[in-house]
Design an enzyme around this catalytic site. Structure first.
Site, PDB file in Angstrom:
ATOM      1  N   LYS A  42       2.174  67.525  36.584  1.00  0.00           N
ATOM      2  CA  LYS A  42       1.539  68.762  36.995  1.00  0.00           C
ATOM      3  C   LYS A  42       1.205  69.657  35.807  1.00  0.00           C
ATOM      4  CE  LYS A  42       4.390  68.765  41.107  1.00  0.00           C
ATOM      5  NZ  LYS A  42       5.681  69.251  41.621  1.00  0.00           N
ATOM      6  N   ASP A  99      -0.224  68.485  28.604  1.00  0.00           N
ATOM      7  CA  ASP A  99       0.341  69.794  28.315  1.00  0.00           C
ATOM      8  C   ASP A  99       1.059  69.825  26.969  1.00  0.00           C
ATOM      9  OD1 ASP A  99       2.318  68.048  29.164  1.00  0.00           O
ATOM     10  OD2 ASP A  99       3.022  69.290  30.821  1.00  0.00           O
ATOM     11  N   ASP A 102       6.207  65.777  23.115  1.00  0.00           N
ATOM     12  CA  ASP A 102       7.533  65.947  22.516  1.00  0.00           C
ATOM     13  C   ASP A 102       7.846  64.671  21.726  1.00  0.00           C
ATOM     14  OD1 ASP A 102      10.151  66.411  21.910  1.00  0.00           O
ATOM     15  OD2 ASP A 102      10.812  66.887  23.922  1.00  0.00           O
ATOM     16  N   LYS A 130       5.322  69.346  19.685  1.00  0.00           N
ATOM     17  CA  LYS A 130       6.558  69.820  19.049  1.00  0.00           C
ATOM     18  C   LYS A 130       6.671  69.258  17.647  1.00  0.00           C
ATOM     19  CE  LYS A 130       9.232  70.687  23.149  1.00  0.00           C
ATOM     20  NZ  LYS A 130      10.436  70.400  23.915  1.00  0.00           N
TER      21      LYS A 130
END
Ligand code: 5GP
Length: 177
Positions: A42, A99, A102, A130
């Site tokens: 999402k 989005d 990482d 990140k």
């Protein structure tokens, strides 16, 4: 455990400026191509919506939903496809919209999966990455911001499904009750 919205890392204004900049590059790069945006649900829903409005091309959308986290705040490396693409992507110019990167394991898995379907091209647009060593080597053509390795919320990103509607990106602050 209580939790709250901590320091704002990226303001609404900074996000929207960056999206306009990325969309301009995408518009130029895909001007003579048949662009298909694939959003990863999402988390990418906000970015998809804002980015698409700034891309001045007759593009199409599709969405996938994956789960890699549950409600914990650590990367599991296990990716489950909850919703697959609705359309064939063979021969299409696909831009995967994510989005946050990482460890890179989720994206790496998705790219491998999508490549088996033979798109004409496959690139990545991610709002956040990140800092640190990504476990998987990934080339992100359209990257928004590099952030410290902390757990963030807002602008599509959740903690236990909350905070996705914040228009900015902030650190999740966890403390004892
Ligand atoms: P990766 O596989 O790159 O380690 O993790 C990617 C996915 O984990 C993202 O698509 C996102 O769903 C989730 N994730 C990674 N870091 C964060 C974070 O700081 N906050 C939130 N809310 N989700 C994150």
């Amino acid at each position: 455990m209580s939790e709250e919205i901590g320091k704002i890392l990226i303001t609404e204004h900074e996000i929207q400026d960056k999206i306009r900049e990325l969309a301009k590059r995408i518009t130029e790069d895909y001007s003579d191509r048949d662009l298909l945006l694939v959003g990863v649900l999402k988390g990418a829903f906000m970015l998809m919506s804002d980015l698409a409005r700034e891309i001045k091309l007759p593009l199409e959308f599709d969405f996938m939903a994956v789960s890699s986290y549950g409600s914990a705040t650590r990367t599991s490396g296990v990716v489950r496809i909850l919703k697959d693409l609705d359309y064939e992507i063979s021969g299409r110019d696909v831009l995967l919209v994510e989005d946050i990167i990482d460890s890179g394991l989720t994206l790496n898995y998705l790219l491998k999966y999508l490549r088996t379907r033979k798109p004409a091209s496959l690139e990545v647009c991610a709002l956040l990455r990140k800092e640190g060593i990504q476990k998987a080597q990934i080339d992100i053509k359209y990257e928004g911001f590099e952030i410290p390795p902390v757990y963030v919320i807002g602008y599509g990103l959740d903690h236990a499904q909350r905070y996705r509607n914040l228009p900015y990106v902030a650190v999740l602050e966890e403390g004892e009750e």
